[in-house]
Design a protein around this motif. Structure first.
Motif, PDB file in Angstrom:
ATOM      1  N   ASN A  53       0.817  -1.210   0.000  1.00 21.63           N
ATOM      2  CA  ASN A  53       0.000   0.000   0.000  1.00 21.63           C
ATOM      3  C   ASN A  53       0.857   1.268   0.000  1.00 21.63           C
ATOM      4  N   GLU A  54       2.172   1.101   0.087  1.00 18.00           N
ATOM      5  CA  GLU A  54       3.098   2.229   0.027  1.00 18.00           C
ATOM      6  C   GLU A  54       3.584   2.396  -1.415  1.00 18.00           C
ATOM      7  N   SER A  55       4.192   3.546  -1.680  1.00 21.62           N
ATOM      8  CA  SER A  55       4.661   3.837  -3.041  1.00 21.62           C
ATOM      9  C   SER A  55       6.157   3.638  -3.205  1.00 21.62           C
ATOM     10  N   LYS A  56       6.882   3.343  -2.135  1.00 30.23           N
ATOM     11  CA  LYS A  56       8.331   3.267  -2.204  1.00 30.23           C
ATOM     12  C   LYS A  56       8.804   1.813  -2.215  1.00 30.23           C
ATOM     13  N   VAL A  57       9.835   1.567  -2.999  1.00 29.99           N
ATOM     14  CA  VAL A  57      10.497   0.264  -3.029  1.00 29.99           C
ATOM     15  C   VAL A  57      11.979   0.456  -2.763  1.00 29.99           C
ATOM     16  N   ARG A  58      12.571  -0.553  -2.110  1.00 30.27           N
ATOM     17  CA  ARG A  58      14.002  -0.524  -1.821  1.00 30.27           C
ATOM     18  C   ARG A  58      14.737  -1.406  -2.823  1.00 30.27           C
ATOM     19  N   ILE A  59      15.926  -0.969  -3.221  1.00 29.51           N
ATOM     20  CA  ILE A  59      16.696  -1.689  -4.235  1.00 29.51           C
ATOM     21  C   ILE A  59      18.103  -1.937  -3.696  1.00 29.51           C
ATOM     22  N   TRP A  60      18.534  -3.193  -3.775  1.00 37.97           N
ATOM     23  CA  TRP A  60      19.894  -3.580  -3.413  1.00 37.97           C
ATOM     24  C   TRP A  60      20.663  -3.928  -4.684  1.00 37.97           C
ATOM     25  N   GLY A  61      21.955  -3.676  -4.698  1.00 38.80           N
ATOM     26  CA  GLY A  61      22.795  -3.990  -5.842  1.00 38.80           C
ATOM     27  C   GLY A  61      23.856  -2.928  -6.030  1.00 38.80           C
ATOM     28  N   ASN A  62      24.718  -3.135  -7.055  1.00 38.05           N
ATOM     29  CA  ASN A  62      25.724  -2.121  -7.333  1.00 38.05           C
ATOM     30  C   ASN A  62      25.110  -0.988  -8.154  1.00 38.05           C
ATOM     31  N   GLN A  63      25.933  -0.012  -8.493  1.00 40.00           N
ATOM     32  CA  GLN A  63      25.425   1.191  -9.143  1.00 40.00           C
ATOM     33  C   GLN A  63      24.755   0.877 -10.481  1.00 40.00           C
ATOM     34  N   LYS A  64      25.382   0.017 -11.278  1.00 38.00           N
ATOM     35  CA  LYS A  64      24.815  -0.323 -12.577  1.00 38.00           C
ATOM     36  C   LYS A  64      23.516  -1.098 -12.434  1.00 38.00           C
ATOM     37  N   GLN A  65      23.493  -2.077 -11.513  1.00 32.58           N
ATOM     38  CA  GLN A  65      22.288  -2.878 -11.320  1.00 32.58           C
ATOM     39  C   GLN A  65      21.129  -2.026 -10.828  1.00 32.58           C
ATOM     40  N   VAL A  66      21.426  -1.062  -9.946  1.00 28.19           N
ATOM     41  CA  VAL A  66      20.381  -0.186  -9.427  1.00 28.19           C
ATOM     42  C   VAL A  66      19.811   0.688 -10.544  1.00 28.19           C
ATOM     43  N   ALA A  67      20.685   1.251 -11.387  1.00 27.65           N
ATOM     44  CA  ALA A  67      20.218   2.119 -12.472  1.00 27.65           C
ATOM     45  C   ALA A  67      19.337   1.347 -13.448  1.00 27.65           C
ATOM     46  N   LEU A  68      19.743   0.122 -13.802  1.00 22.54           N
ATOM     47  CA  LEU A  68      18.932  -0.683 -14.712  1.00 22.54           C
ATOM     48  C   LEU A  68      17.605  -1.084 -14.072  1.00 22.54           C
ATOM     49  N   SER A  69      17.620  -1.369 -12.766  1.00 21.35           N
ATOM     50  CA  SER A  69      16.381  -1.744 -12.079  1.00 21.35           C
ATOM     51  C   SER A  69      15.405  -0.581 -12.033  1.00 21.35           C
ATOM     52  N   ILE A  70      15.908   0.638 -11.795  1.00 24.59           N
ATOM     53  CA  ILE A  70      15.034   1.818 -11.788  1.00 24.59           C
ATOM     54  C   ILE A  70      14.384   1.996 -13.156  1.00 24.59           C
ATOM     55  N   ALA A  71      15.169   1.824 -14.218  1.00 27.78           N
ATOM     56  CA  ALA A  71      14.614   1.958 -15.568  1.00 27.78           C
ATOM     57  C   ALA A  71      13.545   0.897 -15.829  1.00 27.78           C
ATOM     58  N   GLU A  72      13.783  -0.334 -15.383  1.00 29.70           N
ATOM     59  CA  GLU A  72      12.801  -1.398 -15.581  1.00 29.70           C
ATOM     60  C   GLU A  72      11.526  -1.128 -14.792  1.00 29.70           C
ATOM     61  N   LEU A  73      11.655  -0.653 -13.552  1.00 29.55           N
ATOM     62  CA  LEU A  73      10.473  -0.352 -12.746  1.00 29.55           C
ATOM     63  C   LEU A  73       9.673   0.797 -13.348  1.00 29.55           C
ATOM     64  N   THR A  74      10.376   1.771 -13.918  1.00 34.15           N
ATOM     65  CA  THR A  74       9.679   2.883 -14.565  1.00 34.15           C
ATOM     66  C   THR A  74       8.892   2.393 -15.765  1.00 34.15           C
ATOM     67  N   ARG A  75       9.506   1.497 -16.575  1.00 29.57           N
ATOM     68  CA  ARG A  75       8.787   0.935 -17.716  1.00 29.57           C
ATOM     69  C   ARG A  75       7.602   0.092 -17.265  1.00 29.57           C
ATOM     70  N   TRP A  76       7.808  -0.671 -16.192  1.00 30.08           N
ATOM     71  CA  TRP A  76       6.715  -1.499 -15.663  1.00 30.08           C
ATOM     72  C   TRP A  76       5.540  -0.641 -15.212  1.00 30.08           C
TER      73      TRP A  76
END
Length: 761
Positions: A164-187
């Motif tokens: 019910n919250e809008s925030k998600v936490r992401i673990w990983g290195n800098q590249k993995q985090v950047a790619l995950s943010i892009a994927e979540l935005t597309r999702w």
């Protein structure tokens, strides 16, 4: 070894280490691993003034009072584990030995998830702008989406508090985090477009994003399971109290726990969820710690399951048993020499092979009696060695998890690595028998029986073998009335791992209403790596019949089933899209090999085969099933008639499948419950006729020989037909069988199935 005084000092130190009971805190019990009795005790130079070690246990786990809370830094130094004593038959591996490829880890386990489990702070927090449930109401789909992104990119994504919250936490290195943010935005954008494309609904109805009540209940159960799983995956909070705890010393010199179970030991999650315990790995001390509030019995069971994972590793890491035996030829078939004929190219590296063939002089009349005695003794020694090999492997494979099969297969024996005198055209039969049993020999069984005859002739001769075979069931049905079974076999490129191959087998069940077929069962297995790094099966026994050219192999194969959670939607869609297509009225697939199924092209297809199987049972022993199979290979997406055809024969006992099927359902750390002895697998035809321990195994060898003699007749008529063609067409050398090729002629490459079964050299 340490003296009794040393052991006493450890017990005294253990008493000093225990913490006094505090008000309002439960008493705890510490359980130690059975493996601790193997810890090397020669540590007389250690100082007792340091933090005292944990006590060595008695032969059985002993409970000890303690109220020690969980604290990552509050444990005394554990005794050093300098050597890993034998587990089963495995000896310690020396330092510097390359790491084994054996692993129980899944691809979903990664360093980012390990950081989450260890309560490390996330690399970043992403605000999606609206509640996660508002973006995607389906809770199970949210979990699958986050898991798929994390597996693909090597990160880990988790809601900050709740869906019910809008925030998600992401673990990983800098590249993995950047790619995950892009994927979540597309999702998020895709989910918004999908929601806006739904047709409008009346205000009196439920909202368009809602689901029916039972779906909501299923989503809630999924969310609770995920929360419970994460609860036991994560490291407990510092200072949390547990009633019971135990430890298991891990042999790090033999195999690193993270190499076997994954960076965060996710392979042990089934134990965590089944017993509701925390299992933590202390890499610095090479120990697993188990915490529970259930009972001492739960701790003991978890320790036993972790110990069984070592036994499974040892069973898989032991060198497979591969034995080669030369079947003594009869007096009429005896030849005193063996020559090599060029065979097909085998393996992914397309290694040339050689097929051994008997040649030379026949027996002299005065040598017949001596050869009869020698052949009888040789057959007895072969039987004893075969029995011993099966006995050894059956003690090992109860710990295998996967799709196990034991089969006797018939085909053409070929050598890819062997000893041979340079330039020698042939060697004596005795020397060849000795050389083929040397450790460096590598052989394979080519599936093709090389029956160069029309399918109708082969089936007619099969239908006449009523003294050897009978129809399944009552046996009253004619052999010619048995309907064949069809299987579509696809060799596919892995959608995520380019170096691996997947194999999909889809059985088609007969539909009595319209005499058609329908897809009934799909089986996904992991094929060999395309670079040729395939693991050898646990057992291969080759019985080489030089006088006929048709040999047999007793093989226990361990195919790795694809985990259902790892079957992607693309893979499911491919399997569901395979459909039956009725062949033309004038085409009998069993005779012409006409393909009876259609398939999509959504996955990279490396090869397609259709398996047509005629299944019977032995008349002398109906529990033995014999399968005469025709393999048709097709080249091209629109090919309906085969480009090549092979015939193969195998037989097995129904009880083999009944027992070994349990291994496919085993959870981690569980061994099969079937009796690991030879006699239950090879029961005699008449238990009262003989009291020999290997009476059933003797009967099995007689059945194998009887089937071999029948196939010799098929082969002999194929050769006679080929010779007749050659005589009638003297100007055309023809193609003939593999055994009839000239010395300087190379056979064509074998099929994909035969190539993947061949060992890598």
């Amino acid at each position: 070894m340490a003296s009794n005084k040393f052991r006493l000092r450890e017990k005294e130190n253990a008493k000093e280490w225990q913490v006094k009971e505090e008000p309002g805190v439960h008493k705890g019990n510490t359980v130690h691993s059975y493996f601790d009795q193997y810890v090397e005790e020669d540590r007389s130079s250690e100082s007792c003034s340091e933090d005292p070690p944990l006590p060595l246990p008695l032969p059985l786990p002993q409970a000890q009072e303690t109220t020690k809370p969980y604290h990552p830094q509050s444990y005394p130094q554990l005794p050093d584990r300098k050597a890993f004593q034998q587990v089963g038959s495995k000896s310690p591996r020396k330092k510097g030995t390359p790491k084994q490829a054996i692993t129980f880890a899944t691809k979903r386990d990664n360093a980012a998830k390990a950081a989450f489990r260890n309560n490390e702070p996330p690399a970043t927090t992403l605000d999606l702008g609206k509640a996660i449930k508002a973006i995607e109401p389906n809770v199970a789909r949210i979990s699958r989406t986050f898991d798929e992104i994390g597996v693909r990119l090597g990160s880990f994504i988790d809601p900050e508090r709740s869906l019910n919250e809008s925030k998600v936490r992401i673990w990983g290195n800098q590249k993995q985090v950047a790619l995950s943010i892009a994927e979540l935005t597309r999702w998020k954008s895709f989910a918004r477009i999908e929601a806006s494309s739904k047709p409008p609904t009346r205000t009196t109805f439920a909202r368009g994003s809602s689901t029916i009540s039972h779906q909501w209940a299923a989503d809630e159960r999924t969310a609770k399971r995920d929360a419970q799983r994460q609860r036991f995956q994560k490291t407990p909070a510092q200072g949390q109290q547990f009633k019971f705890n135990g430890y298991f010393l891990w042999p790090n010199d033999e195999i690193r726990a993270t190499d076997l179970f994954g960076p965060s030991c996710e392979a042990l999650d089934p134990l965590r969820l089944e017993f509701k315990v925390h299992i933590l790995l202390d890499e610095a001390r090479s120990v697993f710690r188990i915490y529970s509030n259930a009972s001492v019995e739960v701790i003991v069971e978890v320790i036993q399951r972790i110990e069984n994972t070592l036994k499974e590793y040892v069973a898989r890491d032991n060198r497979p048993l591969t034995l080669y035996f030369i079947d003594p030829p009869s007096i009429n078939d005896y030849r005193n020499d063996v020559q090599m004929i060029p065979g097909p190219l085998v393996g992914s590296s397309q290694t040339p092979s050689k097929i051994p063939d008997c040649c030379g002089k026949k027996l002299e009349p005065f040598d017949v009696v001596d050869w009869e005695l020698e052949a009888k003794e040789s057959a007895r020694k072969n039987r004893v060695r075969m029995y011993t090999a099966v006995e050894r492997i059956l003690e090992r494979i109860p710990y295998y998890r996967g799709h196990l099969q034991m089969r006797v297969r018939y085909g053409t024996f070929a050598l890819v690595k062997f000893q041979w005198p340079p330039g020698a055209p042939s060697v004596s039969l005795g020397k060849f028998e000795t050389d083929v049993q040397s450790p460096g020999t590598r052989g394979t069984l080519i599936r093709d029986l090389q029956l160069d005859r029309p399918a109708r002739d082969i089936l007619d001769q099969l239908y006449d073998a009523r003294d050897l075979f009978q129809a399944l069931g009552t046996g009253d049905e004619s052999l010619a009335d048995v309907r064949p079974q069809y299987t579509a076999m696809f060799y596919l490129g892995h959608p995520d791992k380019t170096e691996e191959m997947l194999r999909l087998e889809i059985d088609f069940k007969a539909n009595t209403s319209d005499e058609g077929f329908e897809a009934s069962k799909a089986l996904w297995t992991k094929g060999p790596k395309l670079d040729g790094a395939a693991q050898s099966p646990p057992l291969e026994i080759f019985n080489v019949r030089l006088h006929s050219g048709i040999s047999w192999q007793l093989k226990i194969s361990a195919d790795n089933l694809v985990d259902p959670s790892r079957i992607t939607p693309r893979m499911e869609d491919f399997a569901n899209a395979v459909e039956f297509k009725k062949p033309p009225r004038n085409q009998d697939p069993a005779i012409s090999g006409h393909k009876i199924f259609t398939s999509p092209t959504t996955l990279p297809i490396l090869g397609v085969e259709q398996k047509t199987t005629f299944k019977y049972c032995l008349k002398a022993q109906p529990k033995f099933i014999i399968e005469i199979s025709r393999y048709d290979e097709y080249s091209g997406d629109n090919a309906w008639l085969p480009s090549s055809t092979q015939w193969a024969v195998s037989f097995y006992d129904r009880e083999w499948d009944s027992k070994l099927s349990e291994n496919a359902r085993l959870s981690i750390g569980v061994s099969a419950s079937w009796n690991p002895f030879v006699n239950p697998f090879f029961e005699p035809m008449d238990p009262n006729a003989s009291k020999d321990a290997d009476a059933g195994f003797k009967d099995f060898l007689l059945h194998s020989q009887a089937i071999g003699v029948f196939l010799d007749g098929l082969k002999r008529k194929s050769q006679e037909a080929a010779e007749a063609v050659l005589k009638s067409r003297v100007d055309d050398p023809g193609s003939g069988s593999v055994r009839g090729r000239k010395e300087n002629e190379q056979a064509p490459p074998m099929s994909l199935e035969t190539a993947q079964c061949a060992p890598k050299v």
